[in-house]
Design an enzyme around this catalytic site. Structure first.
Site, mmCIF file in Angstrom:
data_model
loop_
_atom_site.group_PDB
_atom_site.id
_atom_site.type_symbol
_atom_site.label_atom_id
_atom_site.label_comp_id
_atom_site.label_asym_id
_atom_site.label_seq_id
_atom_site.Cartn_x
_atom_site.Cartn_y
_atom_site.Cartn_z
ATOM 1 N N GLU A 176 -6.413 -0.401 -6.242
ATOM 2 C CA GLU A 176 -7.404 0.474 -5.605
ATOM 3 C C GLU A 176 -6.926 1.918 -5.720
ATOM 4 O O GLU A 176 -5.727 2.208 -5.633
ATOM 5 C CB GLU A 176 -7.584 0.111 -4.128
ATOM 6 C CG GLU A 176 -8.097 -1.297 -3.877
ATOM 7 C CD GLU A 176 -7.010 -2.232 -3.390
ATOM 8 O OE1 GLU A 176 -5.846 -1.784 -3.256
ATOM 9 O OE2 GLU A 176 -7.318 -3.416 -3.151
ATOM 10 N N HIS A 179 0.828 -1.205 0.000
ATOM 11 C CA HIS A 179 0.000 0.000 0.000
ATOM 12 C C HIS A 179 0.861 1.252 0.000
ATOM 13 O O HIS A 179 1.961 1.270 0.560
ATOM 14 C CB HIS A 179 -0.891 0.034 1.254
ATOM 15 C CG HIS A 179 -2.203 -0.648 1.067
ATOM 16 N ND1 HIS A 179 -3.404 -0.009 1.255
ATOM 17 C CD2 HIS A 179 -2.507 -1.912 0.704
ATOM 18 C CE1 HIS A 179 -4.397 -0.854 1.032
ATOM 19 N NE2 HIS A 179 -3.868 -2.015 0.695
ATOM 20 N N THR A 229 -7.367 -15.362 -2.679
ATOM 21 C CA THR A 229 -8.588 -14.611 -2.442
ATOM 22 C C THR A 229 -8.726 -14.345 -0.955
ATOM 23 O O THR A 229 -7.876 -14.760 -0.159
ATOM 24 C CB THR A 229 -9.806 -15.364 -3.013
ATOM 25 O OG1 THR A 229 -10.954 -14.519 -2.968
ATOM 26 C CG2 THR A 229 -10.087 -16.652 -2.245
#
Length: 322
Positions: free
Chosen positions: A105, A38, A187
């Site tokens: 994102e 991130h 996932t």
């Protein structure tokens, strides 16, 4: 035997402490680890976001198990640069590094100032990026002019074997699409029937390699402390796609979930003070059809979780067959 891994959350823990945590995880009996990648945390309360690729070099050098990263090449990362990073780690630490690729994102990718494309465009860009990465990691000189531009790029320091490139997929449609290029699937925890559909869609479309599951959980010595940790640190998990892909500020996630009840938070995080309860819930998910499971304790303090789960959860969880 199921591989039970530790998830290192860069959004929540400073890089130095996170490095210590992954070392403790190996000592406690975790078989592997993975980390997030991130630029910003999900929440202002989380308060961190170290650079995953610097941290991975240190983590691989000071442990002996495998380490992976979930990343999104294409906007924040040019594929030639991220390909070079992958190749260097795989060359230094043979057969220990893998990467899972997703379409990203906005909270991380908006920093380039480029427009944030819709999901279909992001997946098309990712598909081009993967094709470029594959060629680079095989030693080709690559020129490409499409949604991404590459000009005579070559990676000079290559591993003997390219690192596995997994697909990061939440839904069955993405899992089926990824089956054409991925070396494995990862996932996140969802109801067992949904996870079954994701795994079956991947396999039915010809998906190869291991299947991995990331589980968000909150444990503490008391139930009150466990739910308080989850509510403070991971209530943004209640924000669902496509909104979770498109918000670009931690404050937005905090604002949207500010009124979340403890009952609602339990929908996004496994919450209990009982390690045996966690074992049963995680085992149920693994039996859907996963070869690997990575445990993410959503608290910022990791040491006690690692110690308790190392003794009371890992030995039995490793024996759960997919």
């Amino acid at each position: 035997m199921t591989i039970v891994g530790f998830h290192a959350s860069h959004e929540q823990v400073d890089p130095r402490s996170l490095l210590h945590a992954v070392q403790l995880a190996e000592q406690a009996g975790f078989d592997a680890a993975m980390c997030s990648d991130h630029f910003a945390p999900w929440s202002e309360r989380q308060g961190h976001s170290g650079f995953a690729w610097s941290w991975l070099g240190a983590a691989l050098a000071t442990t002996s198990f495998s380490l992976g990263v979930v990343t999104a090449p294409g906007q924040r990362y040019h594929p030639a640069i991220i390909g070079q990073a992958m190749a260097t780690l795989a060359e230094m630490f043979p057969d220990r590094f893998w990467a899972a690729l997703g379409s990203g994102e906005a909270i991380n990718e908006h920093i380039t100032g480029d427009p944030w494309p819709p999901k279909e465009e992001r997946e098309a860009r990712l598909e081009e990026t993967i094709a470029v990465l594959r060629r680079l990691l095989e030693g080709e000189v690559v020129t490409h002019d499409g949604r991404i531009t590459v000009h005579r790029a070559r990676i000079w320091s290559l591993p003997e074997t390219p690192p596995p490139l997994f697909a990061a997929a939440v839904g069955p449609e993405t899992a089926a699409w990824a089956a054409g290029w991925a070396d494995g699937l990862i996932t996140v925890a969802q109801p067992p029937d949904v996870l079954h559909e994701v795994v079956e869609s991947y396999r039915a479309a010809g998906g190869r390699g291991p299947t991995a599951l990331q589980v968000h959980l909150s444990w503490a010595p008391t139930e009150e402390a466990a739910i308080a940790i989850a509510s403070d640190q991971w209530r943004q998990g209640l924000v669902e796609p496509p909104l979770t892909w498109d918000l670009d500020d931690p404050h937005d996630f905090d604002h949207i979930t500010s009124g979340a009840s403890p009952e609602a938070v339990r929908k996004a995080v496994l919450v209990s003070s009982d390690p045996s309860w966690h074992l049963d819930r995680i085992a149920e998910l693994v039996r859907v059809g996963f070869d690997r499971v990575y445990l993410h304790h959503v608290g910022r303090a990791q040491e006690e979780f690692i110690e308790v789960f190392g003794k009371r959860v890992l030995p039995e969880l490793k024996g759960v067959g997919a």
